[in-house]
Design an enzyme around this catalytic site. Structure first.
Site, PDB file in Angstrom:
ATOM      1  CG  HIS A 157      -1.990  -0.992   1.210  1.00  0.00           C
ATOM      2  ND1 HIS A 157      -1.831  -2.250   1.749  1.00  0.00           N
ATOM      3  CD2 HIS A 157      -3.255  -0.950   0.713  1.00  0.00           C
ATOM      4  CE1 HIS A 157      -2.953  -2.937   1.586  1.00  0.00           C
ATOM      5  NE2 HIS A 157      -3.831  -2.169   0.966  1.00  0.00           N
ATOM      6  CG  ASP A 217      -3.811  -5.871  -4.154  1.00  0.00           C
ATOM      7  OD1 ASP A 217      -4.942  -5.476  -3.822  1.00  0.00           O
ATOM      8  OD2 ASP A 217      -2.952  -6.230  -3.336  1.00  0.00           O
TER       9      ASP A 217
END
Length: 502
Positions: free
Chosen positions: A184, A256
């Protein structure tokens, strides 16, 4: 080549956007009616199972074959139960039990709940082998550190979930377990060579493919053994050469979240989307952080522009769209062959699994269990990664308070765990049992410091580890739950209160 309606439709087919609200916004309804193939739900879209069923029905009114995806792993990563906490333990707890029939039963039970809510694509299970205990993003989301264990439970999960007509998704290819950076925020580096990857990280994915998993999700990982320049999500060497050709996967490759810094940082959201499709991905997940029409449109337009400019072949885009539509057709046909739920026997399956995952060590001959009186509970709450909802309930204090009225609770985090706060805990626990609840204590020095301070003053304290088990030699009694789902806390509370049904 011109920007015609068919090219726009192809590009929209490979975009899976998120959105804001408990009902579909007008822009999403319009795009679905025009050919967009799917959406992704987040906890912000969810209030109750009936509300989700109404929402998905509204989506299907615009596109009867819409793919509705969700990140529902059970345990720590839950969207359907984010408000109250998961009624099923996560993968690590299931790995600790190591009963593949139980794992399949849990996944089937979840699949029935998803299907009833109109969700037909679940971004689970995590097929990552968590071989690095300091991993900041996988941890309890993995079935464990042994590749054979992870492989057999990955297969069981897929078998159970897909028996309900909900497509499973093995993630995060080619394996996020041996990393120390959260994708992230940055680009994790996988240093293993090709031979080690085949023996460890890729083994669960090979098993998943053999089991017929419908989708695979990419990891934003730099894997020099295959590509020293591009993260796996953007790499043709990883997605085409390895996943498609070498491993023989014929299903849908899903990225993702494309806005994650590991890929969007250097390339932008649109640029990363183009590179992902060109590299072999079939669908782009977007909208976890940027859930608006502008973002969905910019991704679609970036893909269209890349085809017009020759940076992405129309054939590759058409192939991706074909695979996505094929998945939608499989899901639509699966509605007619879903197995019936086996209730009421499955109602308590999650709590049964959580109880079986407990590991209890009595380290003191004088340790008293169950607790002789309502305790003071201190819960040490670490900062979680973005995959885990920060407000999802966890811990032992709340369920223990119901079993032992008079239980009191203090929750501390890294900013509030001062010396004065710890002394206040000891004062509150004077003359009564002390229960200290930690979560991945081995990864957070501040938790270790607090724990050491408390145990120096109260060696009779009970320690409950709700993350990855580290040291088990702490506390007069040490309880490892192997997870922090609501049912894991309930199972530990039962043992502490003497209401255990193991």
């Amino acid at each position: 080549m011109k920007r015609g309606p068919e090219l726009l439709r192809l590009a929209d087919t490979v975009v899976l956007p998120g959105f804001v609200g408990k009902t579909p916004p007008d822009w999403l309804r319009r795009r679905l009616a025009d050919g967009m193939a799917g959406v992704v739900l987040f906890s912000r879209n969810i209030a109750s199972p009936s509300q989700v069923a109404d929402l998905t029905a509204a989506l299907r009114a615009e596109n009867p074959q819409v793919l509705v995806g969700i990140d529902e792993e059970s345990g720590e990563v839950t969207r359907l139960e984010a408000a109250a906490g998961s009624t099923r333990p996560g993968s690590f707890a299931l790995g600790a039990v190591d009963d593949v029939e139980l794992t399949e039963q849990i996944a089937r039970d979840l699949g029935h709940d998803l299907a009833r809510a109109g969700v037909n694509l679940d971004f689970a299970p995590s097929a990552d082998v968590n071989s690095n205990p300091d991993n900041p993003v996988i941890g309890l989301r993995s079935f464990g550190a042994d590749p054979d264990l992870v492989a057999r439970h990955t297969v069981a999960w897929i078998r159970g979930l897909q028996s309900t007509g909900v497509a499973a998704c093995a993630k995060h290819f080619p394996g996020h377990g041996d990393t120390s950076i959260d994708s992230h925020h940055g680009v994790p580096l996988v240093t293993a060579g090709a031979e080690e990857l085949h023996e460890v990280a890729l083994r669960p994915f090979r098993a998943a493919i053999a089991a017929g998993v419908r989708t695979v999700m990419t990891g934003h990982l730099l894997v020099p053994a295959y590509d020293a320049d591009m993260p796996a999500t953007l790499s043709g060497r990883v997605l085409h050469d390895l996943l498609r050709v070498e491993l023989g996967f014929e299903g849908v490759i899903i990225t993702d979240g494309i806005e994650m810094t590991a890929v969007s940082g250097p390339h932008g959201i649109g640029g990363a989307s183009v590179l992902a499709i060109a590299g072999g991905a079939d669908a782009v997940c977007v909208g976890g952080e940027h859930a608006d029409e502008h973002t969905a449109t910019s991704v679609r337009d970036a893909i269209v522009d890349a085809v017009i400019e020759g940076r992405l072949s129309e054939e590759r885009l058409a192939d991706a769209a074909h695979r996505v539509r094929g998945l939608a057709l499989w899901s639509a046909s699966a509605v007619h062959r879903r197995s019936a739920p086996t209730r009421p026997g499955d109602v308590a399956i999650g709590l049964t699994a959580a109880r079986r995952a407990l590991r209890i060590i009595r380290r003191s001959a004088t340790a008293v269990l169950p607790l002789p009186a309502p305790p003071h509970v201190v819960e040490l709450a670490p900062e979680m990664n973005l995959a885990i909802e920060k407000d999802t309930p966890w811990g032992v204090g709340e369920p223990l308070g119901k079993l032992l009225p008079g239980t009191t609770v203090t929750r501390l985090d890294a900013s509030t765990a001062t010396g004065g706060a710890v002394e206040a805990v000891l004062t509150a626990a004077a003359g009564r049992p002390l229960v200290t609840v930690v979560r991945d204590a081995h990864r957070h020095p501040w938790q270790t410091d607090v724990l050491n301070h408390l145990l120096a003053a109260r060696p009779d304290a009970v320690v409950v580890e709700m993350g990855l088990p580290g040291r088990s030699d702490l506390g007069a009694v040490h309880i490892a739950t192997h997870g922090s789902a609501r049912v894991c806390g309930q199972a530990a509370a039962e043992v502490l209160a003497g209401d255990a049904r193991l």
